[in-house]
Design a protein around this motif. Structure first.
Motif, PDB file in Angstrom:
ATOM      1  N   ILE A 287       0.874  -1.175   0.000  1.00  0.00           N
ATOM      2  CA  ILE A 287       0.000   0.000   0.000  1.00  0.00           C
ATOM      3  C   ILE A 287       0.910   1.223   0.000  1.00  0.00           C
ATOM      4  N   TYR A 288       0.774   2.064  -1.008  1.00  0.00           N
ATOM      5  CA  TYR A 288       1.659   3.207  -1.233  1.00  0.00           C
ATOM      6  C   TYR A 288       0.792   4.461  -1.178  1.00  0.00           C
ATOM      7  N   LEU A 289       1.007   5.263  -0.135  1.00  0.00           N
ATOM      8  CA  LEU A 289       0.176   6.447   0.078  1.00  0.00           C
ATOM      9  C   LEU A 289       0.978   7.721  -0.154  1.00  0.00           C
ATOM     10  N   VAL A 290       0.524   8.533  -1.104  1.00  0.00           N
ATOM     11  CA  VAL A 290       0.907   9.945  -1.139  1.00  0.00           C
ATOM     12  C   VAL A 290      -0.224  10.750  -0.501  1.00  0.00           C
ATOM     13  N   GLY A 291      -1.460  10.366  -0.801  1.00  0.00           N
ATOM     14  CA  GLY A 291      -2.610  10.883  -0.057  1.00  0.00           C
ATOM     15  C   GLY A 291      -2.749  10.099   1.236  1.00  0.00           C
ATOM     16  N   MET A 292      -2.525  10.774   2.373  1.00  0.00           N
ATOM     17  CA  MET A 292      -2.370  10.068   3.651  1.00  0.00           C
ATOM     18  C   MET A 292      -3.676   9.848   4.409  1.00  0.00           C
ATOM     19  N   THR A 293      -4.638  10.737   4.253  1.00  0.00           N
ATOM     20  CA  THR A 293      -5.802  10.729   5.138  1.00  0.00           C
ATOM     21  C   THR A 293      -6.850   9.751   4.633  1.00  0.00           C
ATOM     22  N   ASN A 294      -6.516   8.475   4.722  1.00  0.00           N
ATOM     23  CA  ASN A 294      -7.405   7.396   4.318  1.00  0.00           C
ATOM     24  C   ASN A 294      -7.346   6.304   5.373  1.00  0.00           C
ATOM     25  N   ASP A 295      -8.442   5.572   5.539  1.00  0.00           N
ATOM     26  CA  ASP A 295      -8.515   4.536   6.570  1.00  0.00           C
ATOM     27  C   ASP A 295      -7.962   3.223   6.023  1.00  0.00           C
ATOM     28  N   LEU A 296      -7.002   2.662   6.752  1.00  0.00           N
ATOM     29  CA  LEU A 296      -6.403   1.369   6.400  1.00  0.00           C
ATOM     30  C   LEU A 296      -6.768   0.378   7.491  1.00  0.00           C
ATOM     31  N   LEU A 297      -7.634  -0.565   7.162  1.00  0.00           N
ATOM     32  CA  LEU A 297      -8.212  -1.434   8.173  1.00  0.00           C
ATOM     33  C   LEU A 297      -8.018  -2.904   7.805  1.00  0.00           C
ATOM     34  N   PHE A 298      -7.242  -3.615   8.604  1.00  0.00           N
ATOM     35  CA  PHE A 298      -7.144  -5.077   8.550  1.00  0.00           C
ATOM     36  C   PHE A 298      -6.717  -5.605   7.184  1.00  0.00           C
ATOM     37  N   ASN A 299      -5.833  -4.870   6.520  1.00  0.00           N
ATOM     38  CA  ASN A 299      -5.247  -5.354   5.271  1.00  0.00           C
ATOM     39  C   ASN A 299      -4.042  -6.246   5.586  1.00  0.00           C
ATOM     40  N   ARG A 300      -3.698  -7.105   4.639  1.00  0.00           N
ATOM     41  CA  ARG A 300      -2.550  -8.003   4.809  1.00  0.00           C
ATOM     42  C   ARG A 300      -1.690  -7.915   3.557  1.00  0.00           C
ATOM     43  N   ILE A 301      -0.380  -7.748   3.781  1.00  0.00           N
ATOM     44  CA  ILE A 301       0.563  -7.516   2.690  1.00  0.00           C
ATOM     45  C   ILE A 301       1.701  -8.519   2.826  1.00  0.00           C
ATOM     46  N   VAL A 302       2.064  -9.154   1.707  1.00  0.00           N
ATOM     47  CA  VAL A 302       3.088 -10.201   1.724  1.00  0.00           C
ATOM     48  C   VAL A 302       4.048  -9.989   0.563  1.00  0.00           C
ATOM     49  N   GLY A 303       5.343  -9.997   0.848  1.00  0.00           N
ATOM     50  CA  GLY A 303       6.341 -10.129  -0.194  1.00  0.00           C
ATOM     51  C   GLY A 303       6.758  -8.861  -0.898  1.00  0.00           C
ATOM     52  N   TYR A 304       6.409  -7.689  -0.367  1.00  0.00           N
ATOM     53  CA  TYR A 304       6.818  -6.435  -0.984  1.00  0.00           C
ATOM     54  C   TYR A 304       8.034  -5.850  -0.265  1.00  0.00           C
ATOM     55  N   GLU A 305       8.848  -5.108  -1.005  1.00  0.00           N
ATOM     56  CA  GLU A 305       9.992  -4.415  -0.405  1.00  0.00           C
ATOM     57  C   GLU A 305       9.521  -3.513   0.740  1.00  0.00           C
TER      58      GLU A 305
END
Length: 592
Positions: free
Chosen positions: A536-554
């Motif tokens: 998840i790459y945010l330039v726009g910061m004011t967003n809700d990030l809820l219970f996401n799962r991320i695997v294998g990214y730098e």
């Protein structure tokens, strides 16, 4: 104003006695459906294969048969017949203009509710007649609505409830696969938990498990060193070991007492070089005072993991007994060496599998190919605390497929793009997008919400985005959209991207974003180098990030506000991402 004109159009249609198909289409009998279908034009007969086909304003086309056109502009309505199986639309580009609508399924009548029915849009590698503004290889909305409702899944992903060892084909999931809506034939992805490669498979069966890991309540040995006891062989830790150093000829054995009486199917043993057992037998005992019965004889033992099948019922204890004479002259790599018999055994781990007598076995998914490494499942204890450190298993199958011709996908680095712009609206659910994104082409992503402003009607939910050359979902100058429960696989550069810095109040929730191997997704793109990307790459910061799962990214969650201190693109000089507050960030997981 975004939805007002559309709602008014539906109201007028309803007053004239037409079925309102876009919102809450009511299921009717087959006879009524025939009457309704008769009032629609047959889409597949309107144009030839080399035409740029236009569905005019006010017209309603029903797609019930395969259709091939060079380009397609929708100004009226194109609706997919959700009762006809196997319909394919093959097109060089597709544009839904202001007032137009592409409808594939609805909330009350999703595509795939009839068994075997699937919708496929194939974007051709090139069009004879390119669109004067957008070019080709795209599905775009410029003021129109794209609605795709595939067959819903109760869950698009789960976690392993039990660890899966290298070579396993049966996976125990935290949630029941039938209740989740998963089916035989579905493609699934299994996330790595060992900094290795995440892999894709097909489900070939859903059934009760053949066996399961049987807990060991006690381990004892004929000989053991005080600091390397028998218990080390059943502690789940390959870095520990049991040693039978200086045991006499009949003392190089390990006995394991089971937590309950079981019908055993196999045992897995890990010996460490050079003190392995070239020859040994596996014995079982069915009563506390009974005698040992041999169920397997091994004469070609080596170091490393060895799985030994068996069929032994009502077992209380199991024993591995080494043949002392075989312990002479052991070496490395299975070759003879100087290791003497009196040095004994090094066993790192033993695992017993079977079925508790009288127990109902849990339901598992069976894979077409075995997993190629160990995958963690269930809970792991760390310093007295339990953590659910478990591999994600994602379902990548959907009843709507948007795909691109991809013979040169990995060489040209180009697929198709999907973009919603102007007053357009997208409501895309349980659809698969694959072979999409166009590397180093501005705005060419698998799913691009482009300068839509406030768009609470924009929903991207439950989809599978598989193999993208440039980002999975881009939120660009758009606010209040929902990006939820999607499974993303090998979306290069970034999984989900807020682009300019002014994107606000979007909900990004319960998505699983997996790169099969980090170097696959760490690529240079646009004006970014290969390290400027992430799950998840945010330039726009004011967003809700809820219970996401991320695997294998730098980078799992990448928020480089200081890299873009004034924002970028349309928002340049109007925002300050470095000091913009985050939204709610809760329950997200990043690993490997």
């Amino acid at each position: 104003m975004r939805s007002g004109a559309l709602a008014l159009s539906f109201l007028l249609l309803a007053l004239k006695g037409y079925p309102v198909l876009g919102i809450g289409f009511v299921n009717r009998s087959s006879a009524e459906s025939t009457v309704i279908a008769a009032s629609w034009k047959n889409a597949s007969t309107q144009c030839s294969g080399v035409d740029v086909c236009i569905c005019p304003p006010g017209e309603r086309w029903l797609l019930s048969a395969n259709m091939t056109v060079d380009g397609l502009t929708i100004r009226g309505m194109l609706k997919w017949n959700e009762e006809v199986p196997g319909v394919v639309l093959r097109v060089g580009w597709l544009l839904v203009e202001e007032g137009g609508m592409l409808q594939i399924g609805s909330s009350s009548s999703p595509m795939g509710r009839h068994s075997g029915v699937k919708a496929t849009i194939t974007i051709k590698q090139a069009a004879i007649n390119q669109h004067p503004i957008h070019g080709d290889r795209f599905v775009h909305s410029d003021g129109g609505k794209i609605q795709m409702f595939g067959k819903p899944l109760d869950r698009t992903w789960s976690l392993l409830s039990r660890s899966a060892v290298n070579g396993s084909r049966e996976l125990f999931l935290k949630h029941d696969p039938i209740e989740m809506g998963w089916s035989i034939g579905d493609q699934v992805g299994v996330a790595t938990t060992s900094r290795g490669e995440s892999t894709k498979h097909k489900i070939v069966d859903i059934r009760p498990a053949t066996d399961e890991h049987v807990p060991i309540v006690r381990a004892q040995a004929g000989a053991e060193e005080p600091h390397l006891p028998a218990a080390n062989a059943v502690d789940g830790n390959l870095d520990s070991l049991w040693s039978s150093y200086l045991g006499s000829s009949g003392e190089h054995w390990l006995q394991m007492d089971l937590a309950w009486v079981s019908n055993l199917t196999r045992i897995r043993i890990f010996f460490r070089e050079p003190r392995y057992a070239p020859e040994y037998q596996v014995d079982v005992k069915t009563s506390l005072g009974g005698s040992w019965q041999t169920v397997a004889n091994i004469t070609d033992g080596k170091a490393g993991w060895r799985e030994i099948p068996m069929s032994a019922d009502h077992v209380r204890s199991i024993r591995v007994f080494a043949v002392y004479s075989s312990l002479k002259n052991r070496g490395y790599g299975g070759r003879p060496g100087p290791e003497p018999a009196w040095s004994g055994l090094w066993m790192s781990e033993a695992e017993v599998y079977g079925r508790k007598v009288g127990a109902v076995m849990p339901t598992v998914i069976v894979l077409d190919t075995p997993v190629r490494s160990d995958h963690m499942g269930g809970y792991t204890e760390v310093e007295g605390h339990l953590f659910e450190a478990a591999a994600e298993v994602v379902n990548l199958e959907r009843s709507i497929l948007v795909t691109g011709e991809h013979e040169d996908f990995y060489e040209s680095l180009e697929g198709f793009s999907t973009k919603i712009m102007g007053n357009g609206v997208v409501d895309m659910r349980y659809t698969r997008l694959e072979y999409c994104g166009r590397r180093d082409k501005v705005g060419m992503y698998c799913m691009h919400l482009h300068l839509l402003g406030q768009c609470p009607e924009c929903v991207v939910q439950g989809n599978a985005i598989v193999d993208s050359q440039q980002v999975g979902v881009t939120i660009h100058g758009t606010h209040q959209a929902l990006i939820d429960q999607n499974t993303l696989w090998d979306t290069r550069a970034a999984g989900i991207y807020t682009e300019d810095g002014n994107e606000m109040n979007n909900t990004i929730s319960y998505n699983v974003i997996i790169c099969s191997w980090w170097q696959v997704c760490a690529v240079p793109w646009l004006d970014h180098n290969s390290l400027q990307g992430g799950g998840i790459y945010l330039v726009g910061m004011t967003n809700d990030l809820l219970f996401n799962r991320i695997v294998g990214y730098e980078h799992g969650l990448y928020t480089p506000g200081s890299v873009f201190p004034s924002g970028q693109g349309q928002a340049w000089g109007k925002v300050c991402p470095q000091f913009t507050p985050f939204g709610i960030v809760r329950g997200n997981v990043n690993h490997d």
